[in-house]
Motif scaffolding. Sequence first.
Motif, PDB file in Angstrom:
ATOM      1  N   TRP A   8     -10.479   2.200 -53.179  1.00  0.00           N
ATOM      2  CA  TRP A   8     -11.158   2.632 -54.399  1.00  0.00           C
ATOM      3  C   TRP A   8     -11.085   1.571 -55.473  1.00  0.00           C
ATOM      4  O   TRP A   8     -11.995   1.442 -56.304  1.00  0.00           O
ATOM      5  CB  TRP A   8     -10.592   3.957 -54.894  1.00  0.00           C
ATOM      6  CG  TRP A   8      -9.230   3.912 -55.500  1.00  0.00           C
ATOM      7  CD1 TRP A   8      -8.039   4.113 -54.876  1.00  0.00           C
ATOM      8  CD2 TRP A   8      -8.919   3.665 -56.875  1.00  0.00           C
ATOM      9  NE1 TRP A   8      -7.001   3.990 -55.768  1.00  0.00           N
ATOM     10  CE2 TRP A   8      -7.502   3.725 -57.008  1.00  0.00           C
ATOM     11  CE3 TRP A   8      -9.669   3.403 -58.017  1.00  0.00           C
ATOM     12  CZ2 TRP A   8      -6.848   3.534 -58.218  1.00  0.00           C
ATOM     13  CZ3 TRP A   8      -9.029   3.203 -59.225  1.00  0.00           C
ATOM     14  CH2 TRP A   8      -7.639   3.271 -59.326  1.00  0.00           C
ATOM     15  N   GLN A   9     -10.020   0.766 -55.485  1.00  0.00           N
ATOM     16  CA  GLN A   9      -9.930  -0.318 -56.453  1.00  0.00           C
ATOM     17  C   GLN A   9     -10.835  -1.486 -56.064  1.00  0.00           C
ATOM     18  O   GLN A   9     -11.428  -2.149 -56.916  1.00  0.00           O
ATOM     19  CB  GLN A   9      -8.477  -0.781 -56.574  1.00  0.00           C
ATOM     20  CG  GLN A   9      -7.548   0.279 -57.147  1.00  0.00           C
ATOM     21  CD  GLN A   9      -6.085  -0.133 -57.094  1.00  0.00           C
ATOM     22  OE1 GLN A   9      -5.690  -0.974 -56.289  1.00  0.00           O
ATOM     23  NE2 GLN A   9      -5.262   0.467 -57.949  1.00  0.00           N
ATOM     24  N   ARG A  10     -10.948  -1.722 -54.755  1.00  0.00           N
ATOM     25  CA  ARG A  10     -11.812  -2.813 -54.278  1.00  0.00           C
ATOM     26  C   ARG A  10     -13.266  -2.611 -54.658  1.00  0.00           C
ATOM     27  O   ARG A  10     -14.046  -3.573 -54.760  1.00  0.00           O
ATOM     28  CB  ARG A  10     -11.686  -2.936 -52.757  1.00  0.00           C
ATOM     29  CG  ARG A  10     -12.611  -3.961 -52.132  1.00  0.00           C
ATOM     30  CD  ARG A  10     -12.169  -4.339 -50.737  1.00  0.00           C
ATOM     31  NE  ARG A  10     -12.186  -3.234 -49.808  1.00  0.00           N
ATOM     32  CZ  ARG A  10     -13.251  -2.867 -49.085  1.00  0.00           C
ATOM     33  NH1 ARG A  10     -14.398  -3.509 -49.241  1.00  0.00           N
ATOM     34  NH2 ARG A  10     -13.174  -1.873 -48.233  1.00  0.00           N
ATOM     35  N   VAL A  70     -11.283  10.978 -48.499  1.00  0.00           N
ATOM     36  CA  VAL A  70     -10.098  11.116 -47.655  1.00  0.00           C
ATOM     37  C   VAL A  70      -9.922  12.570 -47.220  1.00  0.00           C
ATOM     38  O   VAL A  70      -9.592  12.864 -46.068  1.00  0.00           O
ATOM     39  CB  VAL A  70      -8.846  10.620 -48.404  1.00  0.00           C
ATOM     40  CG1 VAL A  70      -7.583  10.955 -47.623  1.00  0.00           C
ATOM     41  CG2 VAL A  70      -8.932   9.117 -48.640  1.00  0.00           C
ATOM     42  N   ASP A  71     -10.176  13.521 -48.145  1.00  0.00           N
ATOM     43  CA  ASP A  71      -9.995  14.940 -47.828  1.00  0.00           C
ATOM     44  C   ASP A  71     -11.047  15.459 -46.851  1.00  0.00           C
ATOM     45  O   ASP A  71     -10.752  16.234 -45.944  1.00  0.00           O
ATOM     46  CB  ASP A  71     -10.048  15.770 -49.117  1.00  0.00           C
ATOM     47  CG  ASP A  71      -8.839  15.520 -50.008  1.00  0.00           C
ATOM     48  OD1 ASP A  71      -7.803  15.057 -49.484  1.00  0.00           O
ATOM     49  OD2 ASP A  71      -8.940  15.763 -51.222  1.00  0.00           O
ATOM     50  N   SER A  72     -12.298  15.019 -47.045  1.00  0.00           N
ATOM     51  CA  SER A  72     -13.397  15.563 -46.247  1.00  0.00           C
ATOM     52  C   SER A  72     -13.676  14.763 -44.986  1.00  0.00           C
ATOM     53  O   SER A  72     -14.198  15.300 -44.007  1.00  0.00           O
ATOM     54  CB  SER A  72     -14.665  15.626 -47.092  1.00  0.00           C
ATOM     55  OG  SER A  72     -15.086  14.308 -47.454  1.00  0.00           O
ATOM     56  N   TRP A 115     -22.477   0.973 -57.029  1.00  0.00           N
ATOM     57  CA  TRP A 115     -22.173   1.670 -58.276  1.00  0.00           C
ATOM     58  C   TRP A 115     -22.175   3.171 -58.032  1.00  0.00           C
ATOM     59  O   TRP A 115     -23.040   3.701 -57.355  1.00  0.00           O
ATOM     60  CB  TRP A 115     -23.197   1.325 -59.354  1.00  0.00           C
ATOM     61  CG  TRP A 115     -22.832   1.919 -60.681  1.00  0.00           C
ATOM     62  CD1 TRP A 115     -23.287   3.086 -61.231  1.00  0.00           C
ATOM     63  CD2 TRP A 115     -21.896   1.386 -61.628  1.00  0.00           C
ATOM     64  NE1 TRP A 115     -22.714   3.308 -62.452  1.00  0.00           N
ATOM     65  CE2 TRP A 115     -21.846   2.282 -62.722  1.00  0.00           C
ATOM     66  CE3 TRP A 115     -21.107   0.237 -61.656  1.00  0.00           C
ATOM     67  CZ2 TRP A 115     -21.037   2.059 -63.829  1.00  0.00           C
ATOM     68  CZ3 TRP A 115     -20.294   0.014 -62.759  1.00  0.00           C
ATOM     69  CH2 TRP A 115     -20.264   0.915 -63.836  1.00  0.00           C
ATOM     70  N   TRP A 116     -21.159   3.833 -58.609  1.00  0.00           N
ATOM     71  CA  TRP A 116     -21.030   5.287 -58.536  1.00  0.00           C
ATOM     72  C   TRP A 116     -21.090   5.866 -59.941  1.00  0.00           C
ATOM     73  O   TRP A 116     -20.463   5.340 -60.858  1.00  0.00           O
ATOM     74  CB  TRP A 116     -19.705   5.693 -57.900  1.00  0.00           C
ATOM     75  CG  TRP A 116     -19.597   5.432 -56.442  1.00  0.00           C
ATOM     76  CD1 TRP A 116     -19.821   6.325 -55.427  1.00  0.00           C
ATOM     77  CD2 TRP A 116     -19.223   4.206 -55.811  1.00  0.00           C
ATOM     78  NE1 TRP A 116     -19.617   5.733 -54.205  1.00  0.00           N
ATOM     79  CE2 TRP A 116     -19.243   4.425 -54.405  1.00  0.00           C
ATOM     80  CE3 TRP A 116     -18.873   2.941 -56.278  1.00  0.00           C
ATOM     81  CZ2 TRP A 116     -18.936   3.436 -53.486  1.00  0.00           C
ATOM     82  CZ3 TRP A 116     -18.568   1.945 -55.377  1.00  0.00           C
ATOM     83  CH2 TRP A 116     -18.604   2.197 -53.994  1.00  0.00           C
ATOM     84  N   GLU A 129     -11.841   9.431 -57.808  1.00  0.00           N
ATOM     85  CA  GLU A 129     -12.107  10.803 -57.375  1.00  0.00           C
ATOM     86  C   GLU A 129     -12.984  10.826 -56.121  1.00  0.00           C
ATOM     87  O   GLU A 129     -12.763  11.631 -55.205  1.00  0.00           O
ATOM     88  CB  GLU A 129     -12.781  11.580 -58.499  1.00  0.00           C
ATOM     89  CG  GLU A 129     -11.894  11.847 -59.698  1.00  0.00           C
ATOM     90  CD  GLU A 129     -12.618  12.624 -60.773  1.00  0.00           C
ATOM     91  OE1 GLU A 129     -13.772  13.046 -60.519  1.00  0.00           O
ATOM     92  OE2 GLU A 129     -12.050  12.824 -61.857  1.00  0.00           O
ATOM     93  N   ILE A 130     -13.968   9.937 -56.093  1.00  0.00           N
ATOM     94  CA  ILE A 130     -14.874   9.890 -54.939  1.00  0.00           C
ATOM     95  C   ILE A 130     -14.110   9.564 -53.666  1.00  0.00           C
ATOM     96  O   ILE A 130     -14.317  10.178 -52.612  1.00  0.00           O
ATOM     97  CB  ILE A 130     -15.992   8.855 -55.188  1.00  0.00           C
ATOM     98  CG1 ILE A 130     -16.940   9.361 -56.269  1.00  0.00           C
ATOM     99  CG2 ILE A 130     -16.758   8.558 -53.896  1.00  0.00           C
ATOM    100  CD1 ILE A 130     -17.962   8.367 -56.709  1.00  0.00           C
TER     101      ILE A 130
END
Length: 374
Positions: free
Chosen positions: A130-132, A182-184, A169-170, A176-177
Amino acid sequence: MTFQKINTSLVLIIFFAVQYTASTQNNTNIHFVIEETSFDRLCQSKKILTINGRFPGPTIYARAGETLALDIENKGKDNVTMFCCRGTGSRHVKFDQVEWLVEAGSKVRKNITISDDDEGTLWWHALDIWQRATVHGAFIVHPKPGTNQALPFSMPHDHVDIPIILGEWWKKDVKEIFLEYVDSGGDINSDAFTINGQPGDFYPCSNNGTFRIEVDIGKKYLLRVVNAAMSKTLYFGIARHNLTVIAMDGSPITEPFTTDYIELTIQHSIDCIFEANQQPNYYYMVDVMNISEVYDTNKITTAIIEYQGSYIPSLPPLLPLLPNFSPNYDKSSSRDYLYVIMTFVILGLFFCTTCAVWYRQTNRAHRSAMVTPM
């Protein structure tokens, strides 16, 4: 679509001057600050994790055999593990210099020694996925002074290096994304791809920020293209201009080749030359995920090649004709065309079969007439 003519020469001077501030010489320090910065994209503002407040981050320039001193200060909320400058051949820097942890609120110095025979484009980035997404940038290695350079092939000494970072871009918070991912266990889909941090003309509220390169007719340019997208293979091309590939992942290739477009898999880089040899105009650079999809300008990430000189540019600029990726391409019409071809084939087979039957019957009757007694 309306394009505002700006002084792109000044823009380029500022752009490359900023890039040069991240350049390195022997024993020269590079200072990175990890921090949250607010950006406006796709009609809304949000904060993302950056290096020195930039997205993508600064380009590092080095020479083969050089040792760089990289100082990193983490002003963010989370620990960040940095990853730097190791290509597919695993020969660019020493193993103990590849990755290192920078805890929140701390400072770290890292010395990076480049191999003597390196030359080409690598990249640095945060290790956590997520940081990358926003913490990354190009790492360009030039040959040692006085050595026989292998890259770039047949390039003039006054050529221009242009880092091209293909990112994403998000609209939502990136952390959070990825926690949802990871959860889904689903796919990681962004709201737009970017070229040097910009989605381009076809996305809302993006026209004014579209990345531009001003070129002189007859001059060659070396594009240092990096795929910094999370999980997507990307395709890149320039309208009416060929690309000559000369290196991949920081290593010159033995047989350069010319192509209409290049394919970049995840976390890979390609060095390619393009020559400004077309009629002065505006031409789109295009970055897409799937060149086999129906043409859809709502999903195209663009930048602009702008020739210097006095002329009336095409508005909008010309788009590259990537395979199955043109304004005239339509799957339904392709199917219709196939149906027409198949119909002609079937009719041809029917005609040939009918002729063959008629010939056999006529020939049999003729032979019977010849043996009938008078």
